[in-house]
Design a protein around this motif. Structure first.
Motif, PDB file in Angstrom:
ATOM      1  N   GLN A 190     -67.149  46.469 -25.682  1.00 25.85           N
ATOM      2  CA  GLN A 190     -68.297  45.962 -24.929  1.00 25.85           C
ATOM      3  C   GLN A 190     -69.446  45.544 -25.836  1.00 25.85           C
ATOM      4  OE1 GLN A 190     -69.246  48.919 -21.965  1.00 25.85           O
ATOM      5  NE2 GLN A 190     -67.247  48.747 -21.000  1.00 25.85           N
ATOM      6  N   GLU A 191     -69.460  46.029 -27.066  1.00 25.37           N
ATOM      7  CA  GLU A 191     -70.481  45.617 -28.029  1.00 25.37           C
ATOM      8  C   GLU A 191     -70.047  44.386 -28.819  1.00 25.37           C
ATOM      9  OE1 GLU A 191     -71.905  48.862 -30.466  1.00 25.37           O
ATOM     10  OE2 GLU A 191     -71.667  50.256 -28.795  1.00 25.37           O
ATOM     11  N   LEU A 192     -68.744  44.151 -28.899  1.00 32.74           N
ATOM     12  CA  LEU A 192     -68.198  43.037 -29.669  1.00 32.74           C
ATOM     13  C   LEU A 192     -67.971  41.786 -28.826  1.00 32.74           C
ATOM     14  CD1 LEU A 192     -66.983  41.944 -32.321  1.00 32.74           C
ATOM     15  CD2 LEU A 192     -64.837  43.065 -31.684  1.00 32.74           C
ATOM     16  N   ILE A 193     -67.525  41.976 -27.580  1.00 30.39           N
ATOM     17  CA  ILE A 193     -67.135  40.848 -26.734  1.00 30.39           C
ATOM     18  C   ILE A 193     -68.096  40.705 -25.553  1.00 30.39           C
ATOM     19  CG2 ILE A 193     -65.314  39.898 -25.268  1.00 30.39           C
ATOM     20  CD1 ILE A 193     -63.318  41.551 -26.964  1.00 30.39           C
ATOM     21  N   ALA A 198     -70.239  35.356 -29.914  1.00 31.88           N
ATOM     22  CA  ALA A 198     -71.418  34.859 -30.639  1.00 31.88           C
ATOM     23  C   ALA A 198     -72.702  35.597 -30.289  1.00 31.88           C
ATOM     24  CB  ALA A 198     -71.593  33.364 -30.411  1.00 31.88           C
ATOM     25  N   ASP A 199     -72.881  35.957 -29.032  1.00 31.94           N
ATOM     26  CA  ASP A 199     -74.122  36.634 -28.648  1.00 31.94           C
ATOM     27  C   ASP A 199     -74.133  38.098 -29.071  1.00 31.94           C
ATOM     28  OD1 ASP A 199     -75.106  34.301 -27.553  1.00 31.94           O
ATOM     29  OD2 ASP A 199     -74.400  34.770 -25.537  1.00 31.94           O
ATOM     30  N   ARG A 200     -72.993  38.608 -29.506  1.00 32.98           N
ATOM     31  CA  ARG A 200     -72.875  40.003 -29.952  1.00 32.98           C
ATOM     32  C   ARG A 200     -72.955  40.141 -31.468  1.00 32.98           C
ATOM     33  NH1 ARG A 200     -73.715  42.599 -25.196  1.00 32.98           N
ATOM     34  NH2 ARG A 200     -72.005  42.343 -23.753  1.00 32.98           N
ATOM     35  N   GLY A 210     -71.165  34.321 -40.347  1.00 33.11           N
ATOM     36  CA  GLY A 210     -70.983  33.648 -41.625  1.00 33.11           C
ATOM     37  C   GLY A 210     -69.980  34.326 -42.543  1.00 33.11           C
ATOM     38  N   THR A 211     -69.746  35.612 -42.315  1.00 36.86           N
ATOM     39  CA  THR A 211     -68.782  36.363 -43.116  1.00 36.86           C
ATOM     40  C   THR A 211     -67.349  35.985 -42.780  1.00 36.86           C
ATOM     41  OG1 THR A 211     -70.306  38.230 -43.245  1.00 36.86           O
ATOM     42  CG2 THR A 211     -68.014  38.714 -43.686  1.00 36.86           C
ATOM     43  N   LEU A 212     -67.091  35.606 -41.529  1.00 41.33           N
ATOM     44  CA  LEU A 212     -65.729  35.277 -41.090  1.00 41.33           C
ATOM     45  C   LEU A 212     -65.181  34.053 -41.811  1.00 41.33           C
ATOM     46  CD1 LEU A 212     -66.134  35.767 -37.242  1.00 41.33           C
ATOM     47  CD2 LEU A 212     -64.598  37.066 -38.730  1.00 41.33           C
ATOM     48  N   ASN A 213     -63.922  34.103 -42.172  1.00 43.02           N
ATOM     49  CA  ASN A 213     -63.252  32.983 -42.821  1.00 43.02           C
ATOM     50  C   ASN A 213     -62.616  32.078 -41.757  1.00 43.02           C
ATOM     51  OD1 ASN A 213     -62.032  31.259 -44.626  1.00 43.02           O
ATOM     52  ND2 ASN A 213     -60.346  32.633 -45.084  1.00 43.02           N
ATOM     53  N   CYS A 214     -63.452  31.596 -40.849  1.00 43.77           N
ATOM     54  CA  CYS A 214     -63.048  30.682 -39.778  1.00 43.77           C
ATOM     55  C   CYS A 214     -64.322  30.131 -39.150  1.00 43.77           C
ATOM     56  CB  CYS A 214     -62.189  31.389 -38.720  1.00 43.77           C
ATOM     57  SG  CYS A 214     -63.043  32.694 -37.797  1.00 43.77           S
ATOM     58  N   ALA A 263     -66.745  26.078 -30.493  1.00 41.80           N
ATOM     59  CA  ALA A 263     -67.993  25.768 -29.792  1.00 41.80           C
ATOM     60  C   ALA A 263     -69.124  26.718 -30.200  1.00 41.80           C
ATOM     61  CB  ALA A 263     -67.786  25.789 -28.280  1.00 41.80           C
ATOM     62  N   ASP A 264     -69.059  27.202 -31.442  1.00 42.09           N
ATOM     63  CA  ASP A 264     -70.072  28.116 -31.994  1.00 42.09           C
ATOM     64  C   ASP A 264     -70.180  29.447 -31.252  1.00 42.09           C
ATOM     65  OD1 ASP A 264     -70.792  26.305 -34.021  1.00 42.09           O
ATOM     66  OD2 ASP A 264     -72.236  25.320 -32.696  1.00 42.09           O
ATOM     67  N   HIS A 265     -69.214  29.784 -30.411  1.00 42.01           N
ATOM     68  CA  HIS A 265     -69.303  31.011 -29.621  1.00 42.01           C
ATOM     69  C   HIS A 265     -68.026  31.838 -29.547  1.00 42.01           C
ATOM     70  CE1 HIS A 265     -73.279  30.839 -27.689  1.00 42.01           C
ATOM     71  NE2 HIS A 265     -73.157  29.541 -27.875  1.00 42.01           N
ATOM     72  N   HIS A 266     -66.858  31.206 -29.644  1.00 47.27           N
ATOM     73  CA  HIS A 266     -65.624  31.876 -29.240  1.00 47.27           C
ATOM     74  C   HIS A 266     -64.591  31.997 -30.344  1.00 47.27           C
ATOM     75  CE1 HIS A 266     -67.014  31.045 -25.142  1.00 47.27           C
ATOM     76  NE2 HIS A 266     -67.150  29.787 -25.512  1.00 47.27           N
TER      77      HIS A 266
END
Length: 104
Positions: A13-16, A32-34, A41-45, A49-52
């Protein structure tokens, strides 16, 4: 919630924020909102749509992962979302679920 180049982890619930079941059959996992800009920026992807993060309909474990994500969101279970390295839509490779005694 924490992120590395390969995954983000934390209580569901804190991540998604939400799961979006699309007409094309994929699932968009809104994170994205979490997450902070630094975590994203750490993720290698690149988030779709900047959110999912995306669980594509053709994933071999699609039904199992969707069921596990749904359950984790209801129970706030500790999870890890592992992405496909370098994927343009932060495609999910697999997820890990943790019991309360092994989380953290």
């Amino acid at each position: 919630v924490s992120c590395s180049a390969a995954a983000c982890s934390g209580p569901a619930q804190e991540l998604i924020e939400r799961l979006v079941l699309t007409a094309g059959g994929s699932i968009q996992i809104d994170v994205a909102d979490r997450l902070t800009a630094e975590q994203i920026g750490t993720l290698n992807c690149t988030l779709y749509a900047d959110h999912h993060m995306i669980l594509p309909a053709e994933h071999l474990s699609f039904q199992e992962i969707f069921a596990a994500l749904s359950t984790a969101m209801v129970t706030n279970q500790e999870i890890s979302l592992r992405i496909v390295d370098g994927s343009p839509d932060c495609e999910i490779r697999y997820i890990s679920l943790y019991s309360p005694t092994t989380a953290g």
